[in-house]
Design an enzyme around this catalytic site. Structure first.
Site, PDB file in Angstrom:
ATOM      1  N   HIS A 393      16.373   6.357  -1.933  1.00 26.86           N
ATOM      2  CA  HIS A 393      15.583   7.076  -3.064  1.00 26.86           C
ATOM      3  C   HIS A 393      14.363   6.110  -3.228  1.00 26.86           C
ATOM      4  CE1 HIS A 393      14.876  10.109  -6.177  1.00 26.86           C
ATOM      5  NE2 HIS A 393      14.072   8.899  -6.716  1.00 26.86           N
ATOM      6  N   GLU A 394      14.605   5.027  -3.892  1.00 29.86           N
ATOM      7  CA  GLU A 394      13.348   4.206  -4.266  1.00 29.86           C
ATOM      8  C   GLU A 394      12.502   3.710  -3.056  1.00 29.86           C
ATOM      9  OE1 GLU A 394      12.608   4.398  -7.272  1.00 29.86           O
ATOM     10  OE2 GLU A 394      14.552   5.177  -8.396  1.00 29.86           O
ATOM     11  N   HIS A 397       9.788   6.247  -2.493  1.00 29.28           N
ATOM     12  CA  HIS A 397       8.793   6.011  -3.300  1.00 29.28           C
ATOM     13  C   HIS A 397       7.962   4.795  -2.889  1.00 29.28           C
ATOM     14  CE1 HIS A 397       9.810   9.134  -6.283  1.00 29.28           C
ATOM     15  NE2 HIS A 397      10.901   8.242  -6.826  1.00 29.28           N
ATOM     16  N   HIS A 400       5.979   5.611   0.098  1.00 31.24           N
ATOM     17  CA  HIS A 400       4.982   6.476  -0.175  1.00 31.24           C
ATOM     18  C   HIS A 400       3.689   5.811  -0.631  1.00 31.24           C
ATOM     19  CE1 HIS A 400       3.921  10.695  -2.422  1.00 31.24           C
ATOM     20  NE2 HIS A 400       3.016  10.359  -1.734  1.00 31.24           N
TER      21      HIS A 400
HETATM   22 ZN   LIG Z   1      12.636   8.989  -8.005  1.00 29.29          ZN
END
Ligand SMILES: [Zn+2]
Length: 612
Positions: A393-394, A397, A400
């Site tokens: 998940h991280e 980010h 991105h």
């Molecule tokens: Zn998040």
């Protein structure tokens, strides 16, 4: 690595390769201090540009360049101070650094508060003419157009000052609710069948509502919601006060509805919100299929709302060391292409991540980034499956950030919230499908499918139900009808019964559950929760497309998705997603997410069938 080795207590004992490298920001604390002093000295330069922005394209450029340069330097100072403090929140020195960076940020926003009004005072045609004259203004086009878009909803300087003062008071409802629900409410203590006594505050409720013992669950729900019921009138008053503040902003800024006012800042069409609610209602049969499956898997004669949080499948013991978790993450993200996984792999090698928990370290996980440097991510990795998920998940980010910082000028490098959780949950989706493809037994497969399914249920349906409830009570207030604890509870119970098929006897929703709304802090966030659902819809739909395409050896959807990540905030969120192939103003992405939910249930049913 064994679990014992993972749970290193002292930061000093953790090998460097599991710590982030903040020296990439400043070689030393002294270097940070001199950078901060240098920035402080430059702040007065901003005033020299005041009154000059509209004079010529060169003047406009000079003013904006200075403001964005200082903003970039400031954010670097802040990330360093925050990160140092998060390493050990007990340490005084990093806390002081954080505080002085915050003071600097306040000074910076005071020193630039005239910029937007000065641009707004210009004729939009003049702004566009200057933009056309000077190509170097290109990076600031979005900022300028965004400023002009707000024109119709911006007040005179004197009115804005009053609005800002009122803003201080507008937070009262949420603040009182926070103190009441986090500290002052006398939560009940109950005795479980194990003999254990637990005090049911919201955190304990979230934990114990998952209890496998049905009688214990009943006790937990009755006691917790009973306590909320005692404060139903007070909680109704705090929420009503927050809604009044939203309506005040709506009226003074000339919006038609509170929803329109709230979605304006990210330029999200109201139709996207309404579409989500309509799509969910159309898809209630899928939720009801899920509820029937849950009833069957838990072996219950009848399903009640109190049975919804028990994990569908008992956890199987999966353990991962940080190195193994990194390797799995990289393999799972392979459908995103070699360039993506190589960059992330290099990031892992070059210490973007602070992995392990240690005494005094901030809890939870997040990713942040510094323009011109690289992303940083903080984890509290404990070796469980959910820690692996958090890493994926991280990393979503962080990549991105990496891609948009690499492709965009500073002014458009930040990405909008509406797409941020798409990049992270997209990676979670790839991870779980990778794990499913490599699972060796049915128990593991069922655990993963159950996790995927429960995630879709709570995000697509529960968060959208919250969004619908939130819209309902705002509209009630807009019609001039009072909001009270009693009528909020009635509204909440009615809606919950529709979602869970109470009348059709699919899931029984007892009267006692009517006060659930009272402890949810999100209802004070002014139309925020729907984004949990839309992000999941977009990422599930995108990941499905990219996975399917990868199997066929194609890359068009993947390339469009990566292009979106690299686009930062150079476009509006809805347009960014449209370019990536998901049009959030239509039902197509939602239908794709529902297809994933049904496919997951097909798979579970298939396994249950042949297990018999
Ligand atoms: Zn998040």
């Amino acid at each position: 690595m064994t679990t014992a080795a993972i749970a290193a207590a002292q930061r000093a004992d953790i090998p460097d390769k599991y710590k982030w490298n903040l020296a990439d920001l400043y070689p030393s604390e002294a270097a940070w201090t001199s950078a901060k002093e240098a920035l402080q000295k430059r702040l007065p330069e901003l005033a020299k540009h005041r009154g000059h922005l509209g004079k010529s394209a060169k003047d406009l450029l000079a003013g904006l360049q200075l403001m964005f340069d200082l903003d970039r330097d400031l954010s670097r100072l802040m990330v360093y101070a925050n990160s140092r403090s998060d390493e050990d929140v007990r340490e005084a020195r990093p806390r002081e650094m954080k505080q002085s960076a915050e003071e600097l940020a306040t000074a910076f926003s005071a020193a630039t508060s005239w910029v937007r009004p000065e641009i707004l005072a210009m004729d939009p045609a003049r702004v566009h003419k200057l933009l056309a004259e000077e190509p170097k203004l290109g990076p600031y086009r979005v900022y300028l157009e965004e400023t002009l878009r707000r024109k119709a909803h911006t007040l005179t300087a004197a009115e804005e000052k009053i609005a800002a003062e009122a803003g201080e008071m507008e937070r009262a409802g949420g603040e009182v609710h926070g103190i009441l629900s986090n500290a002052d409410l006398p939560y009940p203590t109950i005795k479980l069948s194990t003999g254990e006594s637990v005090r049911l505050d919201p955190a304990a409720f979230t934990l114990y509502r998952q209890d496998r013992d049905r009688a214990d669950r009943d006790k937990v729900f009755a006691a917790f919601f009973g306590a909320l019921k005692t404060y139903e009138r007070t909680m109704g008053a705090t929420l009503a006060s927050a809604v009044k503040a939203h309506l005040f902003e709506m009226r003074i800024r000339h919006f038609g509805t509170a929803l329109e006012a709230a979605l304006f800042s990210d330029n999200i069409p109201v139709a996207v919100y309404k579409q989500l609610l309509a799509d969910v209602h159309r898809s209630l049969p899928t939720l009801h299929r899920y509820l029937a499956l849950r009833k069957r898997m838990l072996g219950l004669g009848e399903l009640r709302y109190q049975d919804l949080y028990v994990p569908l499948v008992a956890s199987v013991d999966m353990r991962f060391g940080p190195d193994e978790a990194r390797a799995i993450t990289l393999e799972a993200l392979a459908p995103l292409g070699a360039a993506y996984t190589e960059a992330l792999g290099k990031g892992f090698e070059s210490r973007w991540t602070d992995y392990l928990p240690s005494t005094g370290k901030r809890s939870g996980a997040y990713s942040t980034g510094v323009y011109g440097v690289h992303p940083f991510q903080l984890l509290n990795f404990n070796g469980r499956y959910e820690d692996l998920t958090t890493l994926a998940h991280e990393s979503g980010h962080s990549m991105h950030t990496f891609l948009s910082h690499g492709a965009q000028p500073y002014a458009t490098a930040d990405y909008p919230i509406f797409v941020a959780e798409v990049a992270s949950t997209f990676n979670e989706n790839l991870l779980i499908h990778y794990m499913l493809d490599h699972a060796k037994d049915d128990a593991t497969r069922l655990f993963l499918l159950g996790t995927l399914l429960d995630g879709l249920r709570t995000t697509l349906f529960r968060q959208t139900q919250f969004a619908e409830f939130e819209l309902g009570f705002h509209e009630q207030a807009e019609r001039g009808e009072p909001l009270t604890g009693e009528n909020l509870s009635k509204r909440y119970l009615d809606l919950t019964r529709v979602y869970y098929g109470h009348a059709q006897k699919i899931c029984q929703v007892d009267e006692v559950l009517a006060t659930e709304w009272a402890y949810v802090p999100h209802f004070y966030y002014n139309f925020y929760v729907y984004q949990y659902a839309t992000s999941m819809v977009a990422s599930t739909s995108l990941a499905r497309a990219v996975r399917d395409e990868a199997k066929a050896g194609k890359t068009a959807r993947r390339d469009a998705y990566l292009k979106m990540l690299a686009a930062g905030s150079s476009k509006y969120a809805i347009d960014l997603l449209k370019d990536a192939g998901v049009d959030m103003t239509t039902s197509a992405p939602f239908d794709s997410a529902i297809a994933e939910m049904n496919a997951t249930m097909d798979e579970i049913e298939r396994i249950l069938q042949h297990k018999k």
